[in-house]
Design a protein around this motif. Sequence first.
Motif: not given
Length: 486
Positions: A245-251, A370-382, A435-441
């Motif tokens: 939802s946040r990435i859609e807003e930023k786009l 299960n412990s492999i992280p994934m990142t989306i390099f948008t601004e900010p990152e997710a 698990g963990g979910v992070i959105y931001g710098e």
Amino acid sequence: MLGKYPVFPPADREFEDPPKLSNYDVVVIGGGGGGYHGAFELSKGGYRVLMIDDKGNLGGNCLYEGCIPSKAVYMTIYLMEKVRGGILNSVGNKDVNAVRVLWENAIDHKDNIQYIRYLQHIREIKEHENVDFIKGVAEILDQRRIRVRAIDGSWTRDIEARQLLVATGSVPIKIPVPGTDLAIGSQELFGYKTGYRKVPNDIIIIGGGYIGVEVASVLGSMGVKATIVEMLPRILAGWDNDIVSRIEEKLRAKKVEVLTNSRVISIREEGSQKIVEFQRPDGSKGYVTGSEVIMAVGRRPNVEGGLDNLGIVEKGHVEVEPSMKTRVPNIYAAGDVLGKFMLYHAAVKESVVAAWNILHGRSIYEVNFNSIPMTIFTEPEAAMVGLNEEAAKARGINYVTVSYPLEDDAYAQIMGVREGWVKLVIERESQRIIGGVIYGEAASMLINEVALAVAVNARVKDAALLAHQHPTIFESIDRAAIRFSL
């Protein structure tokens, strides 16, 4: 096609010679993350290794056209915007020349980074005396015999090996519709010394996965009109709903148009414009026009070159145990060819696990997927690791979440990057972080600490009691964890 590249990476002259031996302890097919890390571990263990790669250097697609060059471009543009106080605001004044120069500077920078790393890899190969590296194409004849040929066809050799490590990577997917040849991909955008250096006036991106979203985000930041065409009901399938939802807003804020439930049925060219036609679930059709089309629908495992003959390919990918062993006892596999986490850092650990198990002669080590992280390099990152709320709920896990807003974090306040949050997913009974979910710098960095917590079955109080350096953005992790209560 193997051995066919517009520009080959720098390589040592001796890499083009035929293999020195006819028998090796291990033959590693592929010099990407799934190949060379394991090859180096085997070398340290005293094994004689032959590694074959058609690019003639290490790094695979990640270094040639993927994660390294794309992030070099994205981060250059991000930093230039921050440091120069919003240079990209000039886009609003139609300063096309400023955008062009910025993009060309970013492409020059990524070329330089690739060159530096290729030279580094040549040195690393030579530091491992037990590794013979060959610039060539490999064909698997059976479980112990491999045919190697030079890129230019000047020689061919048959090699025998006690064991194989298959790391043949992946290839871009092109959807089977008319006009796909009109689209460009990651090789044109980010390939080593690419000849494609222009900034399109407007662009259509087919595919709303993380690659398509990253490209749309960076081009949108530069004022390029971008449209994402995605066949599913939402972009970023499988990602945390709050992040999507946040990435859609930023786009949308960057004037990026997102068309979901839109299955592409054709691409055609009319004058200087390209037209992408799509069909909606109700059967109605629509189209969008742009000066360029980018195909970003993902990659598929590369299972050519004789892998089918070994009986280890299932549903288009090589099937392995958590030890990276295939159903053929002397053959291991790692990286994108597995079709699991098609990420460089996953391939590296898979490669190392395969090598360590080969050295021990039995399956001792396993990859914790299960412990492999994934990142989306948008601004900010997710970023995300382990189970998000949707996944935990689907598995029937009694879970709870705790979160901390970055707007309250001292480092984020100092740096002016207060948007986002850190969210931990906790199994209520055991109090383990699952698990963990992070959105931001710096989400791409923060997520690694959460990944470690998931990997070692850390409890939430362990994170809550960890004294992070102040002021750093890592404090947001213990600030989230300390909010847990029974």
